[in-house]
Enzyme design. Sequence first.
Site, PDB file in Angstrom:
ATOM      1  N   ASP A   1       0.827  -1.204   0.000  1.00 29.10           N
ATOM      2  CA  ASP A   1       0.000   0.000   0.000  1.00 29.10           C
ATOM      3  C   ASP A   1       0.863   1.256   0.000  1.00 29.10           C
ATOM      4  OD1 ASP A   1      -1.929   1.985   0.430  1.00 29.10           O
ATOM      5  OD2 ASP A   1      -3.130   0.698   1.696  1.00 29.10           O
TER       6      ASP A   1
ATOM      7  N   HIS B   1      -7.963  -1.412   8.553  1.00 26.68           N
ATOM      8  CA  HIS B   1      -6.959  -0.749   7.718  1.00 26.68           C
ATOM      9  C   HIS B   1      -7.327   0.739   7.661  1.00 26.68           C
ATOM     10  CE1 HIS B   1      -4.242  -0.618   4.098  1.00 26.68           C
ATOM     11  NE2 HIS B   1      -5.009   0.417   3.806  1.00 26.68           N
TER      12      HIS B   1
ATOM     13  N   HIS C   1      -6.406   4.942   7.022  1.00 27.41           N
ATOM     14  CA  HIS C   1      -5.619   6.020   6.430  1.00 27.41           C
ATOM     15  C   HIS C   1      -5.796   7.268   7.296  1.00 27.41           C
ATOM     16  CE1 HIS C   1      -4.460   4.290   2.418  1.00 27.41           C
ATOM     17  NE2 HIS C   1      -5.276   3.376   2.897  1.00 27.41           N
TER      18      HIS C   1
ATOM     19  N   CYS D   1      -4.179   5.386  -2.422  1.00 29.42           N
ATOM     20  CA  CYS D   1      -4.761   4.526  -3.453  1.00 29.42           C
ATOM     21  C   CYS D   1      -4.789   5.266  -4.786  1.00 29.42           C
ATOM     22  CB  CYS D   1      -6.179   4.108  -3.060  1.00 29.42           C
ATOM     23  SG  CYS D   1      -7.025   3.133  -4.315  1.00 29.42           S
TER      24      CYS D   1
END
Length: 304
Positions: free
Chosen positions: A18, A208, A210, A241
Amino acid sequence: MTTPPRSRLDIREVGPRDGLQNEPPISTEAKLDIIEHLVRAGARRIEATSFVSPRAVPALADAADVAAALPQWPDVQWSALVASMRGAERAVAAGIVEIEYVVSAADGHNKANVGRTTEQSLQLIPQVADVVRQAGGVLEVIVATAWDCPFDGETPPARTRDVVARAIDGGAERLCLADTIGTVTPGRLTALLEATRRIAPGVDIGVHLHNTRGTGLASAYAALLADVSWLDSSIGGLGGCPFAPGASGNIATEELVYMAHDLGLETGFELEELLAAAHRTQEVLDVPLPSGLLRAGDRTRAPA
């Protein structure tokens, strides 16, 4: 201060996948250099790469080459992200059998990310599960845009719950709820995590996060209090992303470890070595990384 129910925090380092997917391509050797520093710092679960179209994500075009080098670190649990049957087959052939299959709860992001509807991605789960099972591996379904989508707006909780149920029915053995664009806050995180547990009792569930809007660590703390199975994080706060406009880096591994150690949780990481790994990653990429701890240093030591 409220203490998390577990005495240890399980962290999956996602920087090599990522973290790098949104960056200009670097050499395989440079990636392995970063990975070596992460292992030295104590990382024992690492998302190594992604087996997706090299045209779509050129930064990860060397997935098989990275995978071929991983046996030199036998104590690490390696995983790879895939978005298709072909990706799962490539990953297994390369020797990575812990597979993360990504499905976006929101159609808008799923179409941008993998070129198909959410329903079409869900229909592939049993086939991907068969590939992974035959290889003796483990299938995890990552539910992307679990809370919000850059194209469709807020993801209705019922929609995410439906994706979770379909994933389990299709053969997923683990789940990960992904805040793809960094919008979640502690209350919303806890509510969806509790709802997911009701649908998938006994299943390990990770989160997960951000840090796009600065709520990443607060949400991570909420996840810890809710007894989440593991948290994803990325060295230096690197990440983003390429198919989600406005998405920025993951929560920084060193900042998560800093908080966890202050809570009395074991992580297996050595913070000084982790900061060295973040500095090395910054040098390799030649860009400043967003981690505040990387800039300021541990409270007992000045920044390098």
